[in-house]
Design a protein around this motif. Structure first.
Motif, short mmCIF file in Angstrom:
data_model
loop_
_atom_site.label_atom_id
_atom_site.label_comp_id
_atom_site.label_asym_id
_atom_site.label_seq_id
_atom_site.Cartn_x
_atom_site.Cartn_y
_atom_site.Cartn_z
N LEU A 9 1.00 -1.37 -0.14
CA LEU A 9 -0.27 -0.06 0.03
C LEU A 9 0.91 1.10 0.10
CD1 LEU A 9 -2.08 -1.59 2.85
CD2 LEU A 9 -2.96 -1.01 0.61
N PRO A 10 0.46 2.31 -0.41
CA PRO A 10 0.91 3.65 -0.60
C PRO A 10 0.87 4.25 0.86
CG PRO A 10 -1.12 3.85 -1.62
CD PRO A 10 -0.90 2.44 -1.21
N ARG A 11 1.87 4.90 1.22
CA ARG A 11 2.10 5.46 2.77
C ARG A 11 1.20 6.87 2.66
NH1 ARG A 11 7.39 6.95 4.19
NH2 ARG A 11 6.11 8.37 5.49
N ASN A 12 -0.14 6.41 2.51
CA ASN A 12 -1.09 7.75 2.80
C ASN A 12 -2.35 7.43 3.35
OD1 ASN A 12 -2.96 6.55 0.83
ND2 ASN A 12 -1.66 7.22 -0.86
N ALA A 13 -2.90 8.31 3.74
CA ALA A 13 -4.19 8.13 4.73
C ALA A 13 -5.43 7.52 4.17
CB ALA A 13 -4.82 9.48 5.33
N HIS A 54 4.82 7.70 10.50
CA HIS A 54 6.08 8.01 11.17
C HIS A 54 7.38 7.35 10.44
CE1 HIS A 54 4.76 9.82 14.79
NE2 HIS A 54 3.71 8.72 14.95
N ALA A 55 7.02 6.53 9.47
CA ALA A 55 8.07 5.54 8.72
C ALA A 55 8.66 6.65 7.49
CB ALA A 55 7.50 4.56 7.76
N ALA A 56 9.95 6.71 7.87
CA ALA A 56 10.81 7.62 6.98
C ALA A 56 11.49 7.13 5.57
CB ALA A 56 11.91 8.20 7.77
N ALA A 57 11.40 5.92 5.46
CA ALA A 57 11.98 5.42 4.43
C ALA A 57 10.92 4.57 3.58
CB ALA A 57 13.17 4.14 4.53
N GLY A 58 10.83 4.69 2.28
CA GLY A 58 9.91 4.13 1.51
C GLY A 58 8.61 4.80 1.24
N LYS A 59 8.01 4.57 0.23
CA LYS A 59 6.80 5.12 -0.04
C LYS A 59 5.51 4.22 0.13
CE LYS A 59 8.73 8.11 -3.28
NZ LYS A 59 8.78 8.93 -4.58
N GLU A 60 5.94 3.01 0.43
CA GLU A 60 4.73 1.77 0.56
C GLU A 60 5.15 1.22 2.05
OE1 GLU A 60 4.18 0.48 -4.21
OE2 GLU A 60 5.80 -0.48 -2.98
N TYR A 61 4.08 0.42 2.43
CA TYR A 61 4.08 -0.48 3.38
C TYR A 61 3.54 -1.90 3.12
CZ TYR A 61 -0.36 1.08 5.01
OH TYR A 61 -1.61 1.51 5.18
#
Length: 138
Positions: A9-13, A54-61
């Protein structure tokens, strides 16, 4: 029957509600009651919110979930953390937040509504893995 979900998933709300609804639909399909589904959704939402904020690295999780009729096992995996987050649970609010605090209660909520909660550093890759389990028996 075993159901396995794996999502990147993208790191967005907008990603957190999507993964919560997807997991909830799978649990509902397995006949899991609404109270247990709500506990899992709350814990998953807290884990995703922390990664998004809070995750700084990467655009996904990643989110991985496995349901076998008896248990639901969930892992939320981020690609890196802020410097202040680098110490495992320290970044997850290991200290008890005041009861009326608006932030910092995610870990407490996850512990209260799930079983087998662990937060581990990703060996040789940076980031963390939040792992929790919940019995599906009502």
């Amino acid at each position: 029957m075993e159901v396995v979900l794996e999502m990147t998933l993208p790191r967005n709300a907008e990603s957190a509600p999507l993964v919560r609804h997807t997991l909830d639909a799978s649990l509902r399909g397995l006949g899991v009651g609404s109270d247990i589904r709500a506990d899992i959704a709350l814990a998953l939402g807290e884990a995703c919110a922390n990664v998004i904020q809070h995750a700084a690295a990467g655009k996904e999780y990643e989110v991985r979930a496995r349901m076998d009729g008896a248990r639901c096992v969930v892992e939320v995996i981020d690609g890196g953390t802020d410097a202040e987050q680098a110490d495992g649970e320290r970044g997850w609010g290991a200290a008890q937040a005041p009861p009326l605090a608006e932030h910092g209660r995610g870990l407490q909520l996850m512990r209260a509504f799930t079983e087998e909660l662990t937060i581990a550093d990703r060996a040789h890759r940076g980031g963390a893995i939040v792992h929790f389990e919940k019995s599906l028996a009502g």
